[in-house]
Design a protein around this motif. Structure first.
Motif, PDB file in Angstrom:
ATOM      1  N   PHE A 188      33.329  30.549  68.102  1.00  0.00           N
ATOM      2  CA  PHE A 188      34.018  31.682  69.563  1.00  0.00           C
ATOM      3  C   PHE A 188      34.055  30.492  70.751  1.00  0.00           C
ATOM      4  O   PHE A 188      34.742  30.982  71.497  1.00  0.00           O
ATOM      5  CB  PHE A 188      32.388  32.174  69.642  1.00  0.00           C
ATOM      6  N   GLY A 189      33.231  29.472  71.192  1.00  0.00           N
ATOM      7  CA  GLY A 189      33.736  28.604  72.299  1.00  0.00           C
ATOM      8  C   GLY A 189      33.621  28.997  73.288  1.00  0.00           C
ATOM      9  O   GLY A 189      34.302  28.830  74.654  1.00  0.00           O
ATOM     10  N   MET A 190      32.268  29.545  73.120  1.00  0.00           N
ATOM     11  CA  MET A 190      31.651  30.160  74.311  1.00  0.00           C
ATOM     12  C   MET A 190      30.274  31.050  73.943  1.00  0.00           C
ATOM     13  O   MET A 190      29.697  30.640  73.072  1.00  0.00           O
ATOM     14  CB  MET A 190      32.327  31.364  74.983  1.00  0.00           C
ATOM     15  N   THR A 191      29.638  30.995  75.197  1.00  0.00           N
ATOM     16  CA  THR A 191      27.788  31.210  74.720  1.00  0.00           C
ATOM     17  C   THR A 191      27.611  32.811  74.549  1.00  0.00           C
ATOM     18  O   THR A 191      28.552  33.720  75.210  1.00  0.00           O
ATOM     19  CB  THR A 191      26.895  30.848  76.051  1.00  0.00           C
ATOM     20  N   PRO A 192      26.461  33.223  73.710  1.00  0.00           N
ATOM     21  CA  PRO A 192      26.463  34.548  73.874  1.00  0.00           C
ATOM     22  C   PRO A 192      26.041  35.246  75.055  1.00  0.00           C
ATOM     23  O   PRO A 192      26.004  36.172  75.314  1.00  0.00           O
ATOM     24  CB  PRO A 192      25.108  34.592  72.532  1.00  0.00           C
TER      25      PRO A 192
END
Length: 277
Positions: free
Chosen positions: A215-219
Protein backbone atom coordinates in the motif's frame (compact mmCIF):
# COMPACT_ATOMS: atom_id res chain seq x y z
CA UNK A 1 -1.94 38.89 0.17
CA UNK A 2 -3.21 35.64 -1.28
CA UNK A 3 -3.34 32.67 1.09
CA UNK A 4 -0.86 29.80 0.63
CA UNK A 5 -3.74 27.38 0.10
CA UNK A 6 -7.47 27.50 -0.56
CA UNK A 7 -9.88 24.56 -0.57
CA UNK A 8 -13.59 24.59 -1.38
CA UNK A 9 -15.86 21.55 -1.23
CA UNK A 10 -19.22 21.29 -2.97
CA UNK A 11 -21.91 18.61 -2.77
CA UNK A 12 -24.19 17.86 -5.70
CA UNK A 13 -27.86 18.54 -4.99
CA UNK A 14 -28.84 16.02 -7.64
CA UNK A 15 -26.45 13.06 -7.28
CA UNK A 16 -26.20 12.19 -3.55
CA UNK A 17 -22.67 10.72 -3.54
CA UNK A 18 -21.09 13.24 -5.92
CA UNK A 19 -18.74 15.82 -4.39
CA UNK A 20 -16.32 18.30 -5.87
CA UNK A 21 -13.14 19.91 -4.57
CA UNK A 22 -11.70 23.12 -5.99
CA UNK A 23 -8.16 23.71 -4.70
CA UNK A 24 -5.43 26.29 -5.09
CA UNK A 25 -2.17 25.67 -3.24
CA UNK A 26 1.40 26.87 -2.92
CA UNK A 27 2.59 25.65 0.44
CA UNK A 28 0.58 22.57 1.39
CA UNK A 29 1.26 18.85 1.31
CA UNK A 30 -1.38 16.15 1.76
CA UNK A 31 -0.65 13.30 4.15
CA UNK A 32 -0.73 9.95 2.42
CA UNK A 33 -4.30 8.65 2.47
CA UNK A 34 -6.98 6.83 0.47
CA UNK A 35 -10.66 7.38 -0.33
CA UNK A 36 -13.50 4.88 -0.58
CA UNK A 37 -14.72 6.70 -3.71
CA UNK A 38 -13.46 6.90 -7.26
CA UNK A 39 -11.62 10.21 -7.74
CA UNK A 40 -11.19 12.08 -11.03
CA UNK A 41 -9.20 15.31 -11.18
CA UNK A 42 -7.83 17.85 -13.62
CA UNK A 43 -4.84 20.13 -13.09
CA UNK A 44 -5.82 23.60 -14.31
CA UNK A 45 -2.57 25.50 -13.66
CA UNK A 46 0.81 24.71 -12.18
CA UNK A 47 1.97 21.16 -11.57
CA UNK A 48 0.77 18.56 -9.09
CA UNK A 49 3.40 16.18 -7.71
CA UNK A 50 2.25 13.06 -5.87
CA UNK A 51 3.07 9.48 -4.99
CA UNK A 52 0.67 6.68 -5.88
CA UNK A 53 0.73 3.10 -7.14
CA UNK A 54 4.40 2.77 -6.21
CA UNK A 55 5.49 5.71 -8.37
CA UNK A 56 6.08 9.44 -8.06
CA UNK A 57 4.08 11.40 -10.64
CA UNK A 58 4.22 14.93 -12.04
CA UNK A 59 0.89 16.09 -13.39
CA UNK A 60 1.01 19.10 -15.76
CA UNK A 61 -1.93 21.37 -16.70
CA UNK A 62 -4.66 19.65 -18.68
CA UNK A 63 -3.85 16.14 -17.47
CA UNK A 64 -6.34 13.92 -15.70
CA UNK A 65 -5.62 12.24 -12.36
CA UNK A 66 -7.53 9.06 -11.58
CA UNK A 67 -7.59 7.15 -8.28
CA UNK A 68 -9.33 3.82 -7.80
CA UNK A 69 -11.12 3.36 -4.47
CA UNK A 70 -8.66 2.58 -1.66
CA UNK A 71 -5.66 3.72 -3.76
CA UNK A 72 -3.21 5.49 -1.41
CA UNK A 73 -1.75 8.80 -2.54
CA UNK A 74 -0.44 12.14 -1.31
CA UNK A 75 0.08 15.40 -3.20
CA UNK A 76 1.63 18.85 -3.29
CA UNK A 77 2.37 21.75 -5.61
CA UNK A 78 5.39 21.10 -7.82
CA UNK A 79 7.66 23.67 -9.40
CA UNK A 80 7.56 27.41 -8.80
CA UNK A 81 3.97 28.13 -9.81
CA UNK A 82 0.75 27.94 -7.83
CA UNK A 83 -1.24 24.73 -8.32
CA UNK A 84 -4.93 25.01 -9.25
CA UNK A 85 -6.96 21.86 -9.74
CA UNK A 86 -10.40 20.29 -9.37
CA UNK A 87 -11.39 16.83 -8.17
CA UNK A 88 -14.63 14.90 -8.30
CA UNK A 89 -15.42 12.08 -5.85
CA UNK A 90 -18.10 9.50 -6.67
CA UNK A 91 -19.05 6.34 -4.81
CA UNK A 92 -18.56 2.94 -6.49
CA UNK A 93 -22.29 2.29 -6.03
CA UNK A 94 -23.18 5.34 -8.12
CA UNK A 95 -20.75 4.50 -10.91
CA UNK A 96 -21.39 0.73 -11.03
CA UNK A 97 -24.47 0.88 -13.33
CA UNK A 98 -22.72 3.45 -15.55
CA UNK A 99 -19.65 1.24 -15.95
CA UNK A 100 -21.92 -1.74 -16.64
CA UNK A 101 -23.83 0.16 -19.32
CA UNK A 102 -20.60 1.33 -20.96
CA UNK A 103 -19.16 -2.21 -20.94
CA UNK A 104 -22.40 -3.71 -22.25
CA UNK A 105 -22.69 -6.21 -19.42
CA UNK A 106 -24.92 -5.91 -16.36
CA UNK A 107 -22.30 -7.51 -14.10
CA UNK A 108 -19.45 -5.26 -15.24
CA UNK A 109 -19.94 -2.63 -12.58
CA UNK A 110 -16.51 -2.75 -11.00
CA UNK A 111 -13.78 -0.92 -12.90
CA UNK A 112 -10.11 -0.85 -11.95
CA UNK A 113 -7.69 1.21 -14.00
CA UNK A 114 -3.90 0.82 -13.88
CA UNK A 115 -3.52 4.38 -15.17
CA UNK A 116 -3.13 7.19 -12.65
CA UNK A 117 -2.16 9.97 -15.08
CA UNK A 118 -4.25 10.18 -18.24
CA UNK A 119 -3.94 12.48 -21.25
CA UNK A 120 -7.43 12.56 -22.75
CA UNK A 121 -9.14 15.82 -23.79
CA UNK A 122 -12.60 14.21 -23.89
CA UNK A 123 -12.29 12.88 -20.37
CA UNK A 124 -10.73 16.13 -19.14
CA UNK A 125 -13.50 18.29 -20.58
CA UNK A 126 -16.23 16.09 -19.09
CA UNK A 127 -14.66 16.30 -15.62
CA UNK A 128 -14.23 20.08 -15.81
CA UNK A 129 -17.81 20.51 -17.05
CA UNK A 130 -19.18 18.34 -14.24
CA UNK A 131 -17.26 20.24 -11.57
CA UNK A 132 -18.63 23.52 -12.96
CA UNK A 133 -22.23 22.30 -12.74
CA UNK A 134 -21.78 21.21 -9.13
CA UNK A 135 -19.79 24.26 -8.02
CA UNK A 136 -22.18 26.76 -9.60
CA UNK A 137 -25.29 24.70 -8.82
CA UNK A 138 -26.56 24.99 -12.38
CA UNK A 139 -28.25 22.52 -14.69
CA UNK A 140 -30.50 19.62 -13.81
CA UNK A 141 -29.96 16.11 -12.50
CA UNK A 142 -29.91 14.67 -16.00
CA UNK A 143 -27.13 17.11 -16.98
CA UNK A 144 -24.88 15.81 -14.20
CA UNK A 145 -25.83 12.20 -14.88
CA UNK A 146 -25.01 12.68 -18.56
CA UNK A 147 -21.49 13.92 -17.75
CA UNK A 148 -20.96 11.09 -15.27
CA UNK A 149 -21.98 8.65 -18.01
CA UNK A 150 -19.46 10.29 -20.36
CA UNK A 151 -16.71 9.90 -17.76
CA UNK A 152 -17.62 6.26 -17.06
CA UNK A 153 -17.81 5.42 -20.76
CA UNK A 154 -14.45 7.02 -21.49
CA UNK A 155 -12.78 5.14 -18.64
CA UNK A 156 -14.16 1.81 -19.89
CA UNK A 157 -13.01 2.66 -23.43
CA UNK A 158 -9.50 3.36 -22.23
CA UNK A 159 -7.11 1.07 -20.37
CA UNK A 160 -9.58 0.32 -17.61
CA UNK A 161 -10.85 -3.17 -17.06
CA UNK A 162 -14.02 -4.35 -15.44
CA UNK A 163 -14.40 -7.35 -13.20
CA UNK A 164 -17.39 -9.67 -13.58
CA UNK A 165 -16.35 -11.51 -10.44
CA UNK A 166 -13.70 -11.24 -7.79
CA UNK A 167 -10.30 -11.79 -9.45
CA UNK A 168 -8.00 -14.54 -8.29
CA UNK A 169 -5.86 -13.23 -5.46
CA UNK A 170 -2.54 -14.27 -4.05
CA UNK A 171 -2.34 -15.33 -0.41
CA UNK A 172 -0.71 -12.04 0.74
CA UNK A 173 -3.47 -10.07 -1.01
CA UNK A 174 -6.17 -12.10 0.74
CA UNK A 175 -4.50 -11.69 4.13
CA UNK A 176 -4.02 -7.94 3.75
CA UNK A 177 -7.63 -7.59 2.60
CA UNK A 178 -8.68 -9.27 5.84
CA UNK A 179 -6.58 -6.76 7.77
CA UNK A 180 -8.15 -3.80 5.94
CA UNK A 181 -11.63 -5.20 6.45
CA UNK A 182 -10.88 -5.60 10.15
CA UNK A 183 -9.71 -1.98 10.42
CA UNK A 184 -12.82 -0.61 8.71
CA UNK A 185 -15.09 -2.75 10.88
CA UNK A 186 -13.49 -1.56 14.13
CA UNK A 187 -12.81 2.15 13.55
CA UNK A 188 -14.69 3.14 16.69
CA UNK A 189 -12.66 0.75 18.85
CA UNK A 190 -9.08 0.60 20.11
CA UNK A 191 -6.85 -0.69 17.32
CA UNK A 192 -3.33 -2.05 17.59
CA UNK A 193 -0.77 -3.72 15.35
CA UNK A 194 -1.22 -6.90 17.33
CA UNK A 195 -4.98 -7.03 16.67
CA UNK A 196 -4.74 -6.04 13.01
CA UNK A 197 -1.91 -8.47 12.19
CA UNK A 198 -3.76 -11.24 14.07
CA UNK A 199 -6.82 -10.59 11.87
CA UNK A 200 -4.55 -11.25 8.87
CA UNK A 201 -3.00 -14.35 10.49
CA UNK A 202 0.45 -12.79 10.16
CA UNK A 203 3.21 -11.98 12.58
CA UNK A 204 3.62 -8.26 13.23
CA UNK A 205 6.98 -8.32 11.40
CA UNK A 206 5.59 -9.92 8.23
CA UNK A 207 2.40 -7.86 8.39
CA UNK A 208 4.33 -4.55 8.55
CA UNK A 209 6.62 -5.58 5.70
CA UNK A 210 3.81 -6.79 3.42
CA UNK A 211 1.48 -3.89 4.21
CA UNK A 212 4.06 -1.21 3.46
CA UNK A 213 5.10 -2.93 0.23
CA UNK A 214 1.49 -3.38 -0.95
CA UNK A 215 0.00 0.00 0.00
CA UNK A 216 2.95 2.40 0.19
CA UNK A 217 1.88 3.53 3.66
CA UNK A 218 2.14 2.27 7.23
CA UNK A 219 -0.76 0.58 9.03
CA UNK A 220 -0.95 3.64 11.30
CA UNK A 221 -1.34 5.94 8.28
CA UNK A 222 -4.03 3.62 6.93
CA UNK A 223 -5.96 3.62 10.21
CA UNK A 224 -5.85 7.44 10.37
CA UNK A 225 -6.95 7.66 6.73
CA UNK A 226 -9.88 5.29 7.34
CA UNK A 227 -10.95 7.15 10.46
CA UNK A 228 -10.83 10.50 8.68
CA UNK A 229 -12.80 9.01 5.77
CA UNK A 230 -15.45 7.67 8.16
CA UNK A 231 -15.47 10.98 10.02
CA UNK A 232 -16.08 12.81 6.77
CA UNK A 233 -19.14 10.68 6.13
CA UNK A 234 -20.45 11.34 9.65
CA UNK A 235 -19.98 15.09 9.18
CA UNK A 236 -21.95 14.89 5.94
CA UNK A 237 -24.77 13.21 7.87
CA UNK A 238 -24.88 16.11 10.34
CA UNK A 239 -22.82 14.90 13.31
CA UNK A 240 -20.89 17.65 15.08
CA UNK A 241 -17.07 17.71 14.84
CA UNK A 242 -16.87 17.13 18.60
CA UNK A 243 -19.07 14.03 18.38
CA UNK A 244 -17.08 12.68 15.44
CA UNK A 245 -13.71 13.26 17.13
CA UNK A 246 -14.86 11.27 20.16
CA UNK A 247 -16.47 8.52 18.10
CA UNK A 248 -13.35 7.77 16.06
CA UNK A 249 -10.79 7.86 18.82
CA UNK A 250 -9.02 11.18 18.31
CA UNK A 251 -7.33 12.49 21.44
CA UNK A 252 -9.25 15.76 21.36
CA UNK A 253 -10.95 18.20 19.01
CA UNK A 254 -7.64 19.90 18.19
CA UNK A 255 -6.03 16.59 17.21
CA UNK A 256 -8.99 15.76 14.99
CA UNK A 257 -8.78 19.19 13.34
CA UNK A 258 -5.08 18.77 12.55
CA UNK A 259 -5.44 15.29 11.10
CA UNK A 260 -8.51 16.19 9.05
CA UNK A 261 -6.89 19.31 7.62
CA UNK A 262 -3.75 17.44 6.55
CA UNK A 263 -5.90 15.20 4.34
CA UNK A 264 -8.67 17.56 3.20
CA UNK A 265 -7.08 21.00 3.51
CA UNK A 266 -9.86 22.38 5.74
CA UNK A 267 -11.05 21.78 9.29
CA UNK A 268 -14.02 19.46 9.94
CA UNK A 269 -16.22 22.48 10.70
CA UNK A 270 -15.17 24.26 7.49
CA UNK A 271 -15.82 21.08 5.49
CA UNK A 272 -19.26 20.68 6.99
CA UNK A 273 -20.13 24.33 6.42
CA UNK A 274 -18.99 24.27 2.80
CA UNK A 275 -21.34 21.39 1.98
CA UNK A 276 -24.25 23.12 3.69
CA UNK A 277 -24.29 25.95 1.14
Amino acid sequence: MRRAFEFQFFSSRHVPTLKVLSASINDFRYDRHAHTEYAFGVTLAGRQDFFSAGTYHRNPPGSVIFFNPEQPHDGESGGDHRLDYVMTYVSPETLAPLFAAAAGHQHAGRLSSPQTLITDPVLRDAIVALTRLVRENVGSRIDQEHLLQQIATRMVQRAGRYQRMAPASTRPDVLLTRACDYVRAHLEEELSLERISAAANLSRYHFLRLFRRQFGMTPHQYVISCRIDAARGALEQGATPGEVALRYGFADHSHFNRRFKRIHGVTPFQYQQSLAH
